[in-house]
Design a protein around this motif. Structure first.
Motif, PDB file in Angstrom:
ATOM      1  N   GLY A 156      21.872  33.761   3.034  1.00 34.45           N
ATOM      2  CA  GLY A 156      20.923  33.126   2.120  1.00 34.45           C
ATOM      3  C   GLY A 156      19.531  33.704   2.213  1.00 34.45           C
ATOM      4  O   GLY A 156      18.642  33.296   1.468  1.00 34.45           O
ATOM      5  N   SER A 161      16.373  32.758  -4.392  1.00 34.19           N
ATOM      6  CA  SER A 161      17.320  31.955  -5.167  1.00 34.19           C
ATOM      7  C   SER A 161      16.782  31.835  -6.583  1.00 34.19           C
ATOM      8  O   SER A 161      15.664  32.237  -6.879  1.00 34.19           O
ATOM      9  CB  SER A 161      17.475  30.561  -4.554  1.00 34.19           C
ATOM     10  OG  SER A 161      16.303  29.797  -4.756  1.00 34.19           O
ATOM     11  N   THR A 177      12.480  27.100   5.516  1.00 36.51           N
ATOM     12  CA  THR A 177      13.170  26.239   4.554  1.00 36.51           C
ATOM     13  C   THR A 177      14.645  26.080   4.906  1.00 36.51           C
ATOM     14  O   THR A 177      15.189  24.970   4.916  1.00 36.51           O
ATOM     15  CB  THR A 177      13.037  26.816   3.132  1.00 36.51           C
ATOM     16  OG1 THR A 177      11.656  26.912   2.790  1.00 36.51           O
ATOM     17  CG2 THR A 177      13.749  25.935   2.115  1.00 36.51           C
ATOM     18  N   LEU A 178      15.289  27.198   5.221  1.00 39.68           N
ATOM     19  CA  LEU A 178      16.709  27.162   5.553  1.00 39.68           C
ATOM     20  C   LEU A 178      16.951  26.537   6.926  1.00 39.68           C
ATOM     21  O   LEU A 178      17.989  25.912   7.151  1.00 39.68           O
ATOM     22  CB  LEU A 178      17.289  28.579   5.516  1.00 39.68           C
ATOM     23  CG  LEU A 178      17.352  29.238   4.137  1.00 39.68           C
ATOM     24  CD1 LEU A 178      17.725  30.701   4.257  1.00 39.68           C
ATOM     25  CD2 LEU A 178      18.347  28.516   3.239  1.00 39.68           C
ATOM     26  N   SER A 181      17.857  22.834   7.077  1.00 37.56           N
ATOM     27  CA  SER A 181      19.269  22.541   6.789  1.00 37.56           C
ATOM     28  C   SER A 181      20.148  22.880   7.983  1.00 37.56           C
ATOM     29  O   SER A 181      21.109  22.160   8.287  1.00 37.56           O
ATOM     30  CB  SER A 181      19.735  23.335   5.559  1.00 37.56           C
ATOM     31  OG  SER A 181      19.016  22.953   4.406  1.00 37.56           O
ATOM     32  N   LYS A 204      25.584  20.275   2.391  1.00 39.50           N
ATOM     33  CA  LYS A 204      24.282  20.575   1.782  1.00 39.50           C
ATOM     34  C   LYS A 204      23.778  21.942   2.222  1.00 39.50           C
ATOM     35  O   LYS A 204      23.198  22.689   1.433  1.00 39.50           O
ATOM     36  CB  LYS A 204      23.270  19.487   2.156  1.00 39.50           C
ATOM     37  CG  LYS A 204      23.486  18.164   1.440  1.00 39.50           C
ATOM     38  CD  LYS A 204      22.386  17.165   1.778  1.00 39.50           C
ATOM     39  CE  LYS A 204      22.579  15.862   1.010  1.00 39.50           C
ATOM     40  NZ  LYS A 204      21.523  14.866   1.353  1.00 39.50           N
ATOM     41  N   PHE A 205      24.017  22.270   3.488  1.00 41.05           N
ATOM     42  CA  PHE A 205      23.615  23.580   4.002  1.00 41.05           C
ATOM     43  C   PHE A 205      24.363  24.698   3.272  1.00 41.05           C
ATOM     44  O   PHE A 205      23.769  25.689   2.838  1.00 41.05           O
ATOM     45  CB  PHE A 205      23.881  23.656   5.500  1.00 41.05           C
ATOM     46  CG  PHE A 205      23.749  25.039   6.078  1.00 41.05           C
ATOM     47  CD1 PHE A 205      22.509  25.663   6.155  1.00 41.05           C
ATOM     48  CD2 PHE A 205      24.863  25.721   6.537  1.00 41.05           C
ATOM     49  CE1 PHE A 205      22.387  26.939   6.679  1.00 41.05           C
ATOM     50  CE2 PHE A 205      24.755  26.999   7.064  1.00 41.05           C
ATOM     51  CZ  PHE A 205      23.509  27.608   7.133  1.00 41.05           C
ATOM     52  N   GLN A 207      25.667  24.580   0.321  1.00 41.98           N
ATOM     53  CA  GLN A 207      25.190  24.634  -1.063  1.00 41.98           C
ATOM     54  C   GLN A 207      23.858  25.376  -1.153  1.00 41.98           C
ATOM     55  O   GLN A 207      23.625  26.146  -2.086  1.00 41.98           O
ATOM     56  CB  GLN A 207      25.044  23.213  -1.611  1.00 41.98           C
ATOM     57  CG  GLN A 207      26.366  22.515  -1.869  1.00 41.98           C
ATOM     58  CD  GLN A 207      26.198  21.039  -2.198  1.00 41.98           C
ATOM     59  OE1 GLN A 207      25.087  20.508  -2.234  1.00 41.98           O
ATOM     60  NE2 GLN A 207      27.309  20.350  -2.436  1.00 41.98           N
ATOM     61  N   THR A 208      22.987  25.142  -0.159  1.00 37.34           N
ATOM     62  CA  THR A 208      21.692  25.826  -0.147  1.00 37.34           C
ATOM     63  C   THR A 208      21.875  27.330   0.016  1.00 37.34           C
ATOM     64  O   THR A 208      21.253  28.130  -0.693  1.00 37.34           O
ATOM     65  CB  THR A 208      20.809  25.290   1.009  1.00 37.34           C
ATOM     66  OG1 THR A 208      20.602  23.893   0.827  1.00 37.34           O
ATOM     67  CG2 THR A 208      19.461  25.994   1.038  1.00 37.34           C
ATOM     68  N   SER A 211      23.466  28.847  -3.195  1.00 35.53           N
ATOM     69  CA  SER A 211      22.569  29.003  -4.345  1.00 35.53           C
ATOM     70  C   SER A 211      21.753  30.280  -4.231  1.00 35.53           C
ATOM     71  O   SER A 211      21.407  30.897  -5.249  1.00 35.53           O
ATOM     72  CB  SER A 211      21.633  27.789  -4.455  1.00 35.53           C
ATOM     73  OG  SER A 211      20.718  27.753  -3.379  1.00 35.53           O
ATOM     74  N   ARG A 212      21.460  30.698  -3.012  1.00 29.93           N
ATOM     75  CA  ARG A 212      20.699  31.925  -2.801  1.00 29.93           C
ATOM     76  C   ARG A 212      21.617  33.150  -2.793  1.00 29.93           C
ATOM     77  O   ARG A 212      21.312  34.181  -3.382  1.00 29.93           O
ATOM     78  CB  ARG A 212      19.908  31.838  -1.498  1.00 29.93           C
ATOM     79  CG  ARG A 212      18.945  30.644  -1.418  1.00 29.93           C
ATOM     80  CD  ARG A 212      18.142  30.651  -0.134  1.00 29.93           C
ATOM     81  NE  ARG A 212      17.243  31.795  -0.068  1.00 29.93           N
ATOM     82  CZ  ARG A 212      16.024  31.830  -0.611  1.00 29.93           C
ATOM     83  NH1 ARG A 212      15.552  30.770  -1.256  1.00 29.93           N
ATOM     84  NH2 ARG A 212      15.279  32.900  -0.510  1.00 29.93           N
TER      85      ARG A 212
END
Length: 280
Positions: A156, A161, A177-178, A181, A204-205, A207-208, A211-212
């Motif tokens: 990521g 993203s 930011t990462l 998570s 959630k991690f 998904q984060t 997305s990137r």
């Protein structure tokens, strides 16, 4: 307040040189530029031509690939200890992983988007294993939950993203930011064990990261969208793809190694004072 001069840094000259190389790796040209140099055409134009269904397939394949990474990649890594004795770090096997990923790229180049659901999980798993190998070479214990998620986090960190305002977001901002998570997911997995793959924080991690990472996958797919791209160019694109993330991993885990020795604040200050462009 002016930044602390490098001369006043607590880091040794050898470690400052390592940090410089890490910053160069983390601030290397974007994947977009690297892929464009291979295919000889702007990636943005190719992405604009991709149908909406292609992006949906990319998102689905990315999610599946990341979940498979978490479940399978580390099973093939050799143990970091023998009879309870920690083995000294070895150099990572970057070339071996590049060759393996090039092979999957050849198949992708031959069959295009149709091969994505099959190719991407294999390619991503190989890349993830390479990232874990690099982490191990920098003194990380790849059997710790936190390290495993740090390795996944690298996927990521390879670019912005779709929600980022700019591609010029600094390493420590993206990492911070990462890391939030990672911390939540690590806590849940520590409490529930690795069998708790369905934990809310872990999902959630993923998904984060997805997305990137899907942005980078979209660029890779766009580069392979050239008519009759063929197996050779497909292999080249995949080699550039894994090399980009290997560089990111080398930079990230070098910074973490130095932070374990000097503390995060000292390393971040030294990192910010390094001027790659001027060579200072």
């Amino acid at each position: 307040m002016e930044p602390t001069p490098i001369a006043a840094s607590p880091l040794s000259q050898e470690d400052l040189a390592s940090l410089r190389r890490a910053k160069e790796a983390l601030e290397s040209p974007s994947l977009t530029m690297k892929l464009a140099s291979v295919v000889g055409s702007p990636i943005e134009k190719m992405m604009a031509k991709m149908p909406n269904v292609a992006q949906e397939k990319i998102d689905e394949a990315t999610q599946a690939a990341l979940k498979k990474c978490l479940q399978l990649a580390l099973r093939t890594l050799s143990k970091s200890t023998v009879d309870g004795v920690v083995l000294p770090p070895e150099k990572p096997h970057n070339l071996m992983h590049k060759l393996a990923v090039a092979t999957t790229g050849a198949a992708g180049g031959a069959f295009g988007l149709f091969a994505l659901p099959i190719e991407l999980p294999v390619t991503t798993t190989l890349m993830f294993r390479s990232i874990c190998d690099i982490a191990r070479s920098e003194g990380e214990d790849v059997h710790l939950i936190d390290t495993q998620l740090q390795c996944l986090m690298v996927l990521g960190m390879g670019g912005p993203s779709s929600s980022d305002d700019s591609a010029d977001i600094g390493y420590f901002i993206v990492r911070g930011t990462l890391a939030q998570s990672v911390s939540k997911a690590t806590s849940e997995l520590a409490a529930k064990g690795l069998s708790g793959h369905g934990s809310t924080a872990l999902l959630k991690f993923l998904q984060t990261v997805a997305s990137r990472f899907s942005v980078q996958v979209s660029e890779q797919v766009a580069a392979k969208s050239i008519p009759a791209i063929g197996a050779v160019l497909g292999a080249m694109i995949n080699t550039v793809f894994i090399d980009h993330f290997q560089q990111t991993a080398h930079g990230h885990f070098t910074v973490r190694r130095l932070e374990r020795q000097y503390g995060q604040l000292a390393v971040e200050r030294a990192f910010q004072t390094i001027d790659i462009a001027s060579g200072k």
